[in-house]
Write a protein that holds these residues in place. Structure first.
Motif, short mmCIF file in Angstrom:
data_model
loop_
_atom_site.label_atom_id
_atom_site.label_comp_id
_atom_site.label_asym_id
_atom_site.label_seq_id
_atom_site.Cartn_x
_atom_site.Cartn_y
_atom_site.Cartn_z
N LEU A 130 0.83 -1.21 0.00
CA LEU A 130 0.00 0.00 0.00
C LEU A 130 0.87 1.26 0.00
O LEU A 130 0.58 2.21 -0.72
CB LEU A 130 -0.94 -0.01 1.21
CG LEU A 130 -1.93 1.15 1.28
CD1 LEU A 130 -2.85 1.16 0.07
CD2 LEU A 130 -2.73 1.07 2.57
N ALA A 131 1.93 1.25 0.78
CA ALA A 131 2.83 2.41 0.81
C ALA A 131 3.44 2.64 -0.58
O ALA A 131 3.45 3.77 -1.07
CB ALA A 131 3.93 2.19 1.85
N LEU A 132 3.92 1.58 -1.22
CA LEU A 132 4.50 1.72 -2.56
C LEU A 132 3.48 2.24 -3.56
O LEU A 132 3.80 3.07 -4.42
CB LEU A 132 5.06 0.37 -3.03
CG LEU A 132 6.36 -0.07 -2.39
CD1 LEU A 132 6.72 -1.49 -2.82
CD2 LEU A 132 7.49 0.89 -2.74
N LYS A 133 2.26 1.77 -3.46
CA LYS A 133 1.18 2.22 -4.36
C LYS A 133 1.01 3.73 -4.30
O LYS A 133 0.69 4.36 -5.30
CB LYS A 133 -0.13 1.52 -3.97
CG LYS A 133 -1.31 1.97 -4.77
CD LYS A 133 -2.57 1.25 -4.30
CE LYS A 133 -3.80 1.80 -4.99
NZ LYS A 133 -5.02 1.14 -4.50
N HIS A 134 1.26 4.32 -3.14
CA HIS A 134 1.06 5.77 -2.97
C HIS A 134 2.37 6.55 -2.94
O HIS A 134 2.42 7.68 -2.45
CB HIS A 134 0.25 6.02 -1.69
CG HIS A 134 -1.16 5.55 -1.83
ND1 HIS A 134 -2.12 6.29 -2.48
CD2 HIS A 134 -1.76 4.41 -1.45
CE1 HIS A 134 -3.26 5.62 -2.47
NE2 HIS A 134 -3.06 4.47 -1.85
N GLY A 135 3.44 5.96 -3.48
CA GLY A 135 4.69 6.68 -3.63
C GLY A 135 5.58 6.73 -2.40
O GLY A 135 6.56 7.45 -2.38
N MET A 136 5.24 5.96 -1.38
CA MET A 136 6.07 5.92 -0.18
C MET A 136 7.01 4.72 -0.31
O MET A 136 6.63 3.59 -0.02
CB MET A 136 5.20 5.81 1.07
CG MET A 136 4.36 7.06 1.29
SD MET A 136 3.43 7.03 2.85
CE MET A 136 1.99 6.10 2.33
N ARG A 137 8.22 4.98 -0.77
CA ARG A 137 9.17 3.91 -1.07
C ARG A 137 9.76 3.28 0.19
O ARG A 137 10.04 2.11 0.25
CB ARG A 137 10.29 4.48 -1.96
CG ARG A 137 11.46 3.57 -2.22
CD ARG A 137 11.03 2.38 -3.06
NE ARG A 137 12.14 1.51 -3.34
CZ ARG A 137 12.49 0.45 -2.61
NH1 ARG A 137 11.82 0.14 -1.54
NH2 ARG A 137 13.51 -0.29 -2.95
N ASP A 138 9.96 4.11 1.22
CA ASP A 138 10.60 3.62 2.43
C ASP A 138 10.18 4.50 3.59
O ASP A 138 9.52 5.53 3.41
CB ASP A 138 12.12 3.64 2.26
CG ASP A 138 12.84 2.61 3.12
OD1 ASP A 138 12.20 1.99 4.00
OD2 ASP A 138 14.05 2.42 2.91
N GLY A 139 10.57 4.10 4.77
CA GLY A 139 10.25 4.87 5.96
C GLY A 139 10.96 4.28 7.15
O GLY A 139 11.69 3.30 7.04
N LEU A 140 10.76 4.92 8.26
CA LEU A 140 11.33 4.40 9.49
C LEU A 140 10.55 4.95 10.67
O LEU A 140 9.87 5.97 10.57
CB LEU A 140 12.81 4.71 9.62
CG LEU A 140 13.26 6.17 9.56
CD1 LEU A 140 13.37 6.74 10.96
CD2 LEU A 140 14.60 6.25 8.88
N GLY A 141 10.64 4.23 11.75
CA GLY A 141 9.99 4.66 12.98
C GLY A 141 11.04 4.93 14.04
O GLY A 141 12.08 4.29 14.07
N CYS A 142 10.76 5.91 14.86
CA CYS A 142 11.68 6.26 15.94
C CYS A 142 10.92 6.26 17.25
O CYS A 142 10.05 7.10 17.45
CB CYS A 142 12.26 7.65 15.71
SG CYS A 142 13.19 7.80 14.20
N PRO A 143 11.24 5.32 18.14
CA PRO A 143 10.58 5.33 19.44
C PRO A 143 11.02 6.56 20.25
O PRO A 143 12.19 6.94 20.21
CB PRO A 143 11.05 4.04 20.10
CG PRO A 143 12.14 3.50 19.26
CD PRO A 143 12.18 4.24 17.97
N VAL A 144 10.08 7.17 20.95
CA VAL A 144 10.37 8.36 21.75
C VAL A 144 9.68 8.20 23.10
O VAL A 144 8.47 8.01 23.17
CB VAL A 144 9.85 9.64 21.06
CG1 VAL A 144 10.11 10.86 21.93
CG2 VAL A 144 10.46 9.82 19.69
#
Length: 169
Positions: A130-144
Motif C-alpha cells: 500500500l505504501a508503494l502504491k502511494h509513492g512511499m518507497r521507504d520509511g522508518l519509525g523512531c521510538p520516543v
C-alpha cells in the motif's frame, strides 16, 4: 574506520543541529499539527524524509479502534490522503496495529530493511504494498519516550541515504 560521503555527513550533522533547535522550542508549539509541521520542516530541509505522524502506544495491545486519530495518532499533511483512507479500511479488519508499530519502530531499521529481514508474504505484506502504491518507497519509525513512535516516510530507499553508521551518530 568507516568513510562516508562528505555531503551525507554534513546533512546528518545539520539535521542533528536542527533537531536540537526544534527540541528547544517544541514547548512553544500549541497543537499536534504544529509539532508535526515544525518537525517536518527540519527533516525535509536536510534529507528526503517526510514526517508521517506520531502514535502513542496504548498500554494494552488492541485492535484498530484502540488507536484514535486525533487522540493517540496524529498524521502529518504530507501523507497521501488516499493512502490513509485505504490503510484505515484494511486495518479495520483483523489487523493488529501494535504488532506493525512494534516492527516498524525497530531502532535503526528502515521499512525496506525490516521487509528484507522478515520477508513478509501474502497478507503480511499489505502495509508495504500500500505504501508503494502511494509513492512511499521507504520509511522508518523512531521510538520516543517509551510509548510514542514517530513515523517518517520517503520517496527514496533510505538505507542508501541513511546508512546504519550515519543513523548511529
Amino acid at each position: 574506520v568507516l568513510i562516508f560521503e562528505p555531503k551525507r555527513q554534513t546533512d546528518f550533522a545539520n539535521l542533528q543541529t536542527g533537531l536540537i533547535a526544534y527540541a528547544n522550542r517544541v514547548e512553544e508549539l500549541r497543537s499536534p499539527d504544529e509539532v508535526l509541521e515544525e518537525l517536518h520542516a527540519v527533516t525535509t530541509q536536510h534529507l528526503p524524509l517526510s514526517v508521517m505522524g506520531a502514535v502513542r502506544l496504548p498500554l494494552k495491545s488492541g485492535d484498530w479502534e484502540s488507536i484514535q486519530l486525533g487522540k493517540l495518532a496524529f498524521l502529518h499533511k504530507s501523507v497521501p490522503e488516499r493512502w490513509r483512507e485505504e490503510y484505515e479500511a484494511i486495518a479495520r479488519g483483523k489487523f493488529r496495529p501494535m504488532l506493525f508499530l512494534a516492527a516498524s519502530s525497530m531502532a535503526m531499521h528502515t521499512w525496506t530493511e525490516i521487509r528484507r529481514m522478515f520477508q513478509p508474504i501474502g497478507i503480511d505484506n499489505w502495509t508495504y504494498d500500500l505504501a508503494l502504491k502511494h509513492g512511499m518507497r521507504d520509511g522508518l519509525g523512531c521510538p520516543v519516550g517509551g510509548r510514542w513512535v514517530l513515523l517518517f516516510w520517503s520517496r527514496k530507499e533510505l538505507s542508501n541515504i541513511a546508512t546504519r553508521p550515519l543513523r548511529i551518530t
